[in-house]
Design a protein around this motif. Structure first.
Motif, PDB file in Angstrom:
ATOM      1  N   HIS A 190       0.789  -1.252   0.000  1.00 46.87           N
ATOM      2  CA  HIS A 190       0.000   0.000   0.000  1.00 46.87           C
ATOM      3  C   HIS A 190       0.815   1.293   0.000  1.00 46.87           C
ATOM      4  O   HIS A 190       0.249   2.354  -0.229  1.00 46.87           O
ATOM      5  CB  HIS A 190      -1.045  -0.016   1.132  1.00 46.87           C
ATOM      6  CG  HIS A 190      -0.506   0.236   2.502  1.00 46.87           C
ATOM      7  ND1 HIS A 190      -1.283   0.824   3.490  1.00 46.87           N
ATOM      8  CD2 HIS A 190       0.704  -0.023   3.063  1.00 46.87           C
ATOM      9  CE1 HIS A 190      -0.556   0.917   4.608  1.00 46.87           C
ATOM     10  NE2 HIS A 190       0.629   0.403   4.377  1.00 46.87           N
ATOM     11  N   ASP A 193      -4.529  -0.490   7.718  1.00 46.66           N
ATOM     12  CA  ASP A 193      -3.175  -0.553   8.275  1.00 46.66           C
ATOM     13  C   ASP A 193      -2.940   0.697   9.132  1.00 46.66           C
ATOM     14  O   ASP A 193      -3.539   1.750   8.887  1.00 46.66           O
ATOM     15  CB  ASP A 193      -2.144  -0.617   7.141  1.00 46.66           C
ATOM     16  CG  ASP A 193      -0.735  -0.841   7.640  1.00 46.66           C
ATOM     17  OD1 ASP A 193      -0.337  -2.018   7.745  1.00 46.66           O
ATOM     18  OD2 ASP A 193      -0.036   0.154   7.944  1.00 46.66           O
ATOM     19  N   TYR A 194      -2.071   0.578  10.130  1.00 49.45           N
ATOM     20  CA  TYR A 194      -1.770   1.725  10.996  1.00 49.45           C
ATOM     21  C   TYR A 194      -1.217   2.909  10.203  1.00 49.45           C
ATOM     22  O   TYR A 194      -1.381   4.066  10.590  1.00 49.45           O
ATOM     23  CB  TYR A 194      -0.766   1.319  12.076  1.00 49.45           C
ATOM     24  CG  TYR A 194      -0.396   2.454  12.989  1.00 49.45           C
ATOM     25  CD1 TYR A 194      -1.284   2.913  13.959  1.00 49.45           C
ATOM     26  CD2 TYR A 194       0.839   3.098  12.862  1.00 49.45           C
ATOM     27  CE1 TYR A 194      -0.952   3.981  14.786  1.00 49.45           C
ATOM     28  CE2 TYR A 194       1.177   4.158  13.684  1.00 49.45           C
ATOM     29  CZ  TYR A 194       0.280   4.596  14.647  1.00 49.45           C
ATOM     30  OH  TYR A 194       0.612   5.653  15.459  1.00 49.45           O
ATOM     31  N   HIS A 195      -0.552   2.621   9.089  1.00 49.99           N
ATOM     32  CA  HIS A 195       0.073   3.680   8.294  1.00 49.99           C
ATOM     33  C   HIS A 195      -0.781   4.025   7.069  1.00 49.99           C
ATOM     34  O   HIS A 195      -1.409   3.149   6.485  1.00 49.99           O
ATOM     35  CB  HIS A 195       1.473   3.243   7.854  1.00 49.99           C
ATOM     36  CG  HIS A 195       2.341   2.846   9.014  1.00 49.99           C
ATOM     37  ND1 HIS A 195       2.454   1.538   9.437  1.00 49.99           N
ATOM     38  CD2 HIS A 195       3.087   3.609   9.848  1.00 49.99           C
ATOM     39  CE1 HIS A 195       3.265   1.508  10.500  1.00 49.99           C
ATOM     40  NE2 HIS A 195       3.654   2.736  10.765  1.00 49.99           N
ATOM     41  N   ASP A 249      -1.116  -3.808  12.309  1.00 57.10           N
ATOM     42  CA  ASP A 249      -0.213  -3.099  13.209  1.00 57.10           C
ATOM     43  C   ASP A 249      -0.939  -2.040  14.046  1.00 57.10           C
ATOM     44  O   ASP A 249      -0.312  -1.178  14.658  1.00 57.10           O
ATOM     45  CB  ASP A 249       0.970  -2.477  12.438  1.00 57.10           C
ATOM     46  CG  ASP A 249       0.549  -1.749  11.179  1.00 57.10           C
ATOM     47  OD1 ASP A 249      -0.659  -1.662  10.913  1.00 57.10           O
ATOM     48  OD2 ASP A 249       1.444  -1.259  10.461  1.00 57.10           O
TER      49      ASP A 249
HETATM   50 ZN   LIG Z   1       1.699  -0.327   8.636  1.00 59.08          ZN
END
Ligand SMILES: [Zn+2]
Length: 187
Positions: A47, A84-86, A173
């Motif tokens: 991603h 996702d955390y990011h 995450d």
């Molecule tokens: Zn991540």
């Protein structure tokens, strides 16, 4: 191009990146054949990769490749939900000027978190893609209450868009004990 030092090219890199994309396409084909849902375990992930950028351990954008395959095979509207955390900066970049793929992302606020320069709430798409990009940056320490409220909002946008298909970029995450992330989701 590479936008950071987190995506080195070594022996076997291309084979791994190419194979991960094939795994995503295998799941995509399972859906095309009638499966209700399919899980693709892709490594390397994708991603953070844009059409002309690698970075953040990502080389080929597996979710974007699957989304495009759905469009090529007759679907009209694909939504991507990136949990996702990011922030999914690569996926956002690929579809930023398009309205046939809705992009939504819930992530750590880019003021403090990788990839830092994209993922703000005011990035809403451009041109034909204006209004088809939704970012939900959340502060460090966010737990289920705050996170799930953002998830509800993202799901409402996906429902409003009337997507044929939803591709989920599933980073886990966000877990409370993740060593490099700051959300507090429990199992
Ligand atoms: Zn991540």
């Amino acid at each position: 191009y590479s936008f950071d030092g987190g995506a080195p090219i070594t022996a076997g890199t291309w084979q791994a990146a190419y194979s991960a994309a094939q795994v995503a396409l295998t799941a995509q084909q399972a859906i095309q054949r009638g499966a209700h849902c399919a899980f693709a375990l892709c490594r390397p992930p994708g991603h953070h990769a844009a059409s002309d950028l690698m970075g953040g351990y990502c080389y080929l954008n597996n979710a974007a490749i699957a989304a495009q395959a759905f469009l090529d095979q007759g679907h009209r509207k694909v939504a991507i939900l990136d949990v996702d955390y990011h922030h999914g900066n690569g996926t956002q970049s690929i579809f930023y000027a398009r309205n046939d793929v809705l992009f939504t992302s819930i992530h750590g606020h880019p003021e403090a978190e990788f990839p830092f320069f994209l993922g703000y709430a005011d990035e809403q798409g451009e041109g034909a893609g204006e209004g088809f990009n939704f970012n939900y940056p959340l502060p460090a320490g966010s737990g289920w209450a705050r996170w799930s409220a953002a998830l509800d909002e993202a799901c409402r946008e996906i429902e409003r868009y009337d997507a044929d298909i939803v591709v989920v970029s599933l980073g886990v995450d966000t877990f409370k004990d993740d060593p490099i992330s700051q959300f507090k989701l429990d199992s």
